[in-house]
Design an enzyme around this catalytic site. Structure first.
Site, PDB file in Angstrom:
ATOM      1  N   GLN A  55       0.849  -1.187   0.000  1.00 59.75           N
ATOM      2  CA  GLN A  55       0.000   0.000   0.000  1.00 59.75           C
ATOM      3  C   GLN A  55       0.891   1.247   0.000  1.00 59.75           C
ATOM      4  O   GLN A  55       1.811   1.379   0.806  1.00 59.75           O
ATOM      5  CB  GLN A  55      -0.895  -0.019   1.235  1.00 59.75           C
TER       6      GLN A  55
ATOM      7  N   HIS B 203     -11.281  -4.613   7.635  1.00 62.78           N
ATOM      8  CA  HIS B 203      -9.978  -4.081   8.030  1.00 62.78           C
ATOM      9  C   HIS B 203      -9.716  -2.900   7.106  1.00 62.78           C
ATOM     10  O   HIS B 203      -9.088  -3.029   6.056  1.00 62.78           O
ATOM     11  CB  HIS B 203      -8.888  -5.144   7.878  1.00 62.78           C
TER      12      HIS B 203
END
Length: 320
Positions: free
Chosen positions: A85, A178
């Site tokens: 990410q 999440h």
């Protein structure tokens, strides 16, 4: 499952995978650790580096860089492979790229004759857990995502800091995705057995409910802050994965907040989401059904709707 030697195969030797491997070595979590990476030399180097520390550890772990054939005798295959990410990027932005990567991993794992538990850490973890389940054809009870396990640890740390109590004495869970739609059911958060909402109500203003709202934001945005500061998060999730691995290998039947397949629990069906669940050697033994409030149920419904939309997107990618 292999009964004589507890074997874990780690797919993906990036920072998350190797933080997990390092934590397992230090906690003597398994007997055999197999490393697999798209770049074979990377797995070779990481295996060498870990092995060179064995003389300083209490572990007799056998560690090697292997192939998917090694999955046949594994108890757990943990997937940490995928693209990282980036700052400013959501976990869901990773979806298309990581779905393609998982196609190349799950098939050779299952072709090996693997008959253990899949443990998934790659983001967006709830969706990638569903992708793994679909690709493998496994019973969903044997496919577990790390889910909100780390978020729950962050919650307990922050609540403990606020009330000046050891986080291990804080009981509560982060539920749902999440990601951005996760939430804290504060009605379920306790210090020992006393609800924190009661502690606040009886504190004559010493503690304030507004601070809980700040804590919830801090839990939800923790990863973004860490990524902005140091480009990636890996130590926390590595330790969380080690805890889940110990729960499985130790047949603990302990409660962990993980991404599991819901079949009517919390009024949801057909979606993987973070909830407290009993975890042991067979995978997910059961989901703990907490008595959340109507408002909390609405938040959980909204989080699951987001996940279902992304799962539908992932399934379209799988069939193209």
């Amino acid at each position: 499952m292999a009964k004589d030697k507890r074997r874990v195969v780690l797919v993906g030797c990036g920072m998350v995978g190797m933080s997990y491997a390092y934590a397992m070595l230090n906690q003597q979590t398994c007997d055999e650790l197999v490393l697999i990476d798209y770049v074979k030399e990377k797995a070779e180097g990481e295996a060498m580096d870990l092995n060179h520390g064995l003389a300083f550890s209490g572990s007799h772990m056998k560690i090697w860089n292997g192939t998917y054939a090694d999955c046949k005798e594994a108890d757990i295959v943990t997937i940490c492979a995928g693209v990282a990410q980036k700052p400013g990027e959501s976990r869901m932005d990773l979806l298309a790229r990581n779905t393609a990567i998982f196609k190349s991993i799950v098939e050779p794992v299952t072709d090996s004759g693997f008959n253990g538990i899949f443990l998934i850490a790659t983001n967006p973890v709830d969706v990638m857990t569903k992708v793994t389940c679909d690709l493998s054809g496994f019973n969903p009870k044997r496919v577990i995502g790390s889910g909100t396990s780390l978020d729950t640890a962050r919650l307990r740390y922050l609540v403990g800091s606020y009330f000046k109590v050891d986080p291990r004495s804080i009981h509560g869970y982060v539920m749902g995705e999440h990601g951005d739609s996760e939430f804290v059911p504060w009605s379920q958060v306790c210090i020992a057995t006393k609800p924190v909402l009661d502690v606040i109500a009886e504190s004559n203003g010493v503690y304030k409910k507004e601070e809980l709202e700040k804590i919830e934001v801090d839990v939800r945005t923790a990863a973004d802050k860490i990524i902005a500061a140091k480009k990636a998060t890996y130590y926390g999730i590595g330790i969380a994965l080690t805890r889940l691995t110990k729960a499985i290998l130790g047949d603990e039947s302990s409660v962990q907040t993980v991404s599991v397949y819901l079949r009517g629990e919390y009024k949801q069906n057909g979606v993987f989401a973070g909830v407290p669940a009993v975890i042991n050697a067979s995978g997910v033994q059961s989901v703990i059904q907490c008595q959340i409030t109507d408002e909390e149920q609405e938040k959980f419904n909204a989080s699951c709707k987001e996940l279902k939309d992304k799962i539908a997107e992932a399934e379209r990618d799988l069939h193209h």
